[in-house]
Design a protein around this motif. Sequence first.
Motif, PDB file in Angstrom:
ATOM      1  N   LEU A   9       0.852  -1.056   0.070  1.00  0.00           N
ATOM      2  CA  LEU A   9      -0.050   0.044   0.063  1.00  0.00           C
ATOM      3  C   LEU A   9       0.879   1.258   0.078  1.00  0.00           C
ATOM      4  O   LEU A   9       1.677   1.322   1.023  1.00  0.00           O
ATOM      5  N   GLN A  10       0.839   1.992  -1.170  1.00  0.00           N
ATOM      6  CA  GLN A  10       1.588   3.286  -1.027  1.00  0.00           C
ATOM      7  C   GLN A  10       0.511   4.294  -0.485  1.00  0.00           C
ATOM      8  O   GLN A  10      -0.510   4.660  -1.014  1.00  0.00           O
ATOM      9  N   ILE A  11       1.260   4.978   0.610  1.00  0.00           N
ATOM     10  CA  ILE A  11       0.400   6.400   1.049  1.00  0.00           C
ATOM     11  C   ILE A  11       1.109   7.623   0.360  1.00  0.00           C
ATOM     12  O   ILE A  11       2.399   7.562   0.881  1.00  0.00           O
ATOM     13  N   PRO A  12       0.359   8.361  -0.152  1.00  0.00           N
ATOM     14  CA  PRO A  12       1.092   9.717  -0.621  1.00  0.00           C
ATOM     15  C   PRO A  12       1.627  10.405   0.741  1.00  0.00           C
ATOM     16  O   PRO A  12       0.708  10.765   1.596  1.00  0.00           O
ATOM     17  N   ILE A  13       2.783  11.128   0.473  1.00  0.00           N
ATOM     18  CA  ILE A  13       3.285  12.005   1.747  1.00  0.00           C
ATOM     19  C   ILE A  13       3.452  13.141   0.832  1.00  0.00           C
ATOM     20  O   ILE A  13       4.056  13.623  -0.024  1.00  0.00           O
ATOM     21  N   SER A  14       2.818  14.340   1.715  1.00  0.00           N
ATOM     22  CA  SER A  14       2.923  15.911   1.234  1.00  0.00           C
ATOM     23  C   SER A  14       4.217  16.140   1.300  1.00  0.00           C
ATOM     24  O   SER A  14       5.042  15.877   2.144  1.00  0.00           O
ATOM     25  N   GLY A  15       4.577  17.191   0.429  1.00  0.00           N
ATOM     26  CA  GLY A  15       5.997  17.852   0.655  1.00  0.00           C
ATOM     27  C   GLY A  15       6.165  18.671   1.898  1.00  0.00           C
ATOM     28  O   GLY A  15       7.070  18.472   2.359  1.00  0.00           O
ATOM     29  N   ALA A  16       5.125  19.205   2.590  1.00  0.00           N
ATOM     30  CA  ALA A  16       5.113  19.999   3.902  1.00  0.00           C
ATOM     31  C   ALA A  16       5.563  18.712   4.882  1.00  0.00           C
ATOM     32  O   ALA A  16       6.106  18.922   5.863  1.00  0.00           O
ATOM     33  N   ALA A  17       4.593  17.684   4.753  1.00  0.00           N
ATOM     34  CA  ALA A  17       5.123  16.630   5.878  1.00  0.00           C
ATOM     35  C   ALA A  17       6.365  16.058   5.526  1.00  0.00           C
ATOM     36  O   ALA A  17       6.991  15.723   6.698  1.00  0.00           O
ATOM     37  N   LEU A  18       6.892  15.865   4.346  1.00  0.00           N
ATOM     38  CA  LEU A  18       8.174  15.497   4.265  1.00  0.00           C
ATOM     39  C   LEU A  18       9.258  16.295   4.751  1.00  0.00           C
ATOM     40  O   LEU A  18      10.077  16.126   5.615  1.00  0.00           O
ATOM     41  N   ARG A  19       9.011  17.755   4.621  1.00  0.00           N
ATOM     42  CA  ARG A  19       9.855  18.881   5.005  1.00  0.00           C
ATOM     43  C   ARG A  19       9.900  18.871   6.705  1.00  0.00           C
ATOM     44  O   ARG A  19      10.948  19.001   7.388  1.00  0.00           O
ATOM     45  N   ARG A  20       8.799  18.603   7.422  1.00  0.00           N
ATOM     46  CA  ARG A  20       8.519  18.490   8.795  1.00  0.00           C
ATOM     47  C   ARG A  20       9.583  17.343   9.343  1.00  0.00           C
ATOM     48  O   ARG A  20       9.927  17.336  10.364  1.00  0.00           O
ATOM     49  N   GLY A  21       9.263  16.356   8.572  1.00  0.00           N
ATOM     50  CA  GLY A  21       9.921  15.008   9.202  1.00  0.00           C
ATOM     51  C   GLY A  21      11.348  15.211   9.080  1.00  0.00           C
ATOM     52  O   GLY A  21      12.412  14.850   9.902  1.00  0.00           O
ATOM     53  N   GLN A  22      12.024  15.896   8.065  1.00  0.00           N
ATOM     54  CA  GLN A  22      13.497  16.188   7.582  1.00  0.00           C
ATOM     55  C   GLN A  22      13.929  17.126   8.849  1.00  0.00           C
ATOM     56  O   GLN A  22      14.932  16.940   9.639  1.00  0.00           O
ATOM     57  N   GLU A  23      13.069  18.021   9.116  1.00  0.00           N
ATOM     58  CA  GLU A  23      13.355  19.207  10.067  1.00  0.00           C
ATOM     59  C   GLU A  23      13.540  18.431  11.388  1.00  0.00           C
ATOM     60  O   GLU A  23      14.417  18.572  12.230  1.00  0.00           O
TER      61      GLU A  23
END
Length: 132
Positions: free
Chosen positions: A3-17
């Motif tokens: 199952l692929q769950i799309p991750i928004s760019g904002a969520a990805l940035r928050r995770g990286q931060e």
Amino acid sequence: MSLQIPISGAALRRGQEAQANEPRAIAARYDSALNRVVVDLANGCTLAFPPALAEGLEAASPEQLSSVEIIGCGYGLHWEELNVDLSMPGLMAGIFGTRAWMARQGGRSTAAAKAAASRANGAKGRCPRKTS
């Protein structure tokens, strides 16, 4: 089937931060000579704390304390046998348990002067009057 769950760019940035800025454990152990849980962090720092400060660890044996595991990509510590989980951001902020646990710990004091003053005030049946 995966199952692929799309991750928004904002969520990805928050995770990286969060990964770049929040404390993450890379190693954890119990040091019986120091009676401390010792956690090495990804930023090169080391955190050590006495198990008596942490909810669920206060009565644990050295063998139980030695079974610490790192969970959640380094954001938490886990003791399976004790069913205890502590978060690294919480530990770094001085939070060693639930809100109720922390409230109970805040009122504790083993200072001899405080104990003596409390006994003296208790014998009077009230708090002493302030003198100017």
